[in-house]
Design a protein around this motif. Structure first.
Motif, PDB file in Angstrom:
ATOM      1  N   LEU A  14       0.826  -1.210   0.000  1.00  0.00           N
ATOM      2  CA  LEU A  14       0.000   0.000   0.000  1.00  0.00           C
ATOM      3  C   LEU A  14       0.860   1.260   0.000  1.00  0.00           C
ATOM      4  O   LEU A  14       0.439   2.318  -0.448  1.00  0.00           O
ATOM      5  CB  LEU A  14      -0.921   0.015   1.220  1.00  0.00           C
ATOM      6  CG  LEU A  14      -1.971  -1.078   1.253  1.00  0.00           C
ATOM      7  CD1 LEU A  14      -2.692  -1.081   2.585  1.00  0.00           C
ATOM      8  CD2 LEU A  14      -2.947  -0.907   0.105  1.00  0.00           C
ATOM      9  N   SER A  35       1.754  -4.151  -6.435  1.00  0.00           N
ATOM     10  CA  SER A  35       0.811  -3.051  -6.374  1.00  0.00           C
ATOM     11  C   SER A  35       0.928  -2.147  -7.601  1.00  0.00           C
ATOM     12  O   SER A  35       2.018  -1.967  -8.158  1.00  0.00           O
ATOM     13  CB  SER A  35       1.112  -2.241  -5.114  1.00  0.00           C
ATOM     14  OG  SER A  35       0.381  -1.052  -5.089  1.00  0.00           O
ATOM     15  N   ASP A  52      -4.467  -3.600  -8.066  1.00  0.00           N
ATOM     16  CA  ASP A  52      -4.943  -2.753  -6.981  1.00  0.00           C
ATOM     17  C   ASP A  52      -4.699  -3.505  -5.671  1.00  0.00           C
ATOM     18  O   ASP A  52      -5.260  -4.583  -5.457  1.00  0.00           O
ATOM     19  CB  ASP A  52      -6.435  -2.472  -7.168  1.00  0.00           C
ATOM     20  CG  ASP A  52      -7.039  -1.621  -6.070  1.00  0.00           C
ATOM     21  OD1 ASP A  52      -6.370  -1.357  -5.045  1.00  0.00           O
ATOM     22  OD2 ASP A  52      -8.201  -1.219  -6.251  1.00  0.00           O
ATOM     23  N   PRO A  53      -3.868  -2.974  -4.769  1.00  0.00           N
ATOM     24  CA  PRO A  53      -3.549  -3.696  -3.545  1.00  0.00           C
ATOM     25  C   PRO A  53      -4.728  -3.818  -2.578  1.00  0.00           C
ATOM     26  O   PRO A  53      -4.680  -4.622  -1.646  1.00  0.00           O
ATOM     27  CB  PRO A  53      -2.416  -2.876  -2.928  1.00  0.00           C
ATOM     28  CG  PRO A  53      -2.628  -1.508  -3.463  1.00  0.00           C
ATOM     29  CD  PRO A  53      -3.179  -1.686  -4.843  1.00  0.00           C
ATOM     30  N   ASP A  54      -5.787  -3.053  -2.798  1.00  0.00           N
ATOM     31  CA  ASP A  54      -6.974  -3.132  -1.951  1.00  0.00           C
ATOM     32  C   ASP A  54      -8.016  -4.106  -2.498  1.00  0.00           C
ATOM     33  O   ASP A  54      -9.119  -4.186  -1.948  1.00  0.00           O
ATOM     34  CB  ASP A  54      -7.617  -1.747  -1.816  1.00  0.00           C
ATOM     35  CG  ASP A  54      -6.791  -0.813  -0.953  1.00  0.00           C
ATOM     36  OD1 ASP A  54      -6.297  -1.263   0.105  1.00  0.00           O
ATOM     37  OD2 ASP A  54      -6.624   0.359  -1.348  1.00  0.00           O
ATOM     38  N   ASP A  55      -7.706  -4.816  -3.563  1.00  0.00           N
ATOM     39  CA  ASP A  55      -8.663  -5.702  -4.222  1.00  0.00           C
ATOM     40  C   ASP A  55      -8.155  -7.151  -4.207  1.00  0.00           C
ATOM     41  O   ASP A  55      -7.406  -7.559  -5.091  1.00  0.00           O
ATOM     42  CB  ASP A  55      -8.884  -5.228  -5.662  1.00  0.00           C
ATOM     43  CG  ASP A  55      -9.944  -6.019  -6.397  1.00  0.00           C
ATOM     44  OD1 ASP A  55     -10.439  -7.038  -5.862  1.00  0.00           O
ATOM     45  OD2 ASP A  55     -10.274  -5.611  -7.528  1.00  0.00           O
TER      46      ASP A  55
END
Length: 93
Positions: A14, A35, A52-55
């Motif tokens: 992130l 990422s 996407d590191p949040d997905d």
């Protein structure tokens, strides 16, 4: 020895200052899922699958996608590492 024997590196950071783990993986030809946040795509260039590191689903798809692109990613790894090394050496002079 760890990265030399790895199938690939999954590094969905992130926040990253420079991306040394990605550079280390490139130096041994280890394919990377990382990422899409700067500076990782710039460091890895075409040698990584950027997500996407949040997905979590995107990360999983990239890992599966790696299985079909393994040879092309590995070949780009050494080239990308050489390019980054040249940039670093120029900056140190």
């Amino acid at each position: 020895k760890g990265l030399c024997t790895a199938n690939y590196l999954v590094y969905p950071s992130l926040y990253e200052g420079f991306g040394l783990p990605v550079l280390e993986a490139l130096s041994v030809g280890c394919p990377i899922v990382t990422s899409n946040l700067s500076p990782l795509p710039e460091i890895a260039s075409d040698a990584a699958l950027c997500v996407d590191p949040d997905d979590p689903a995107a990360i999983a798809r990239a890992k599966i996608g790696y299985l079909t692109t393994q040879n092309s990613l590995t070949s780009f790894g050494a080239q990308a590492c050489a390019a980054v090394s040249a940039l670093l050496m120029g900056a140190l002079r």
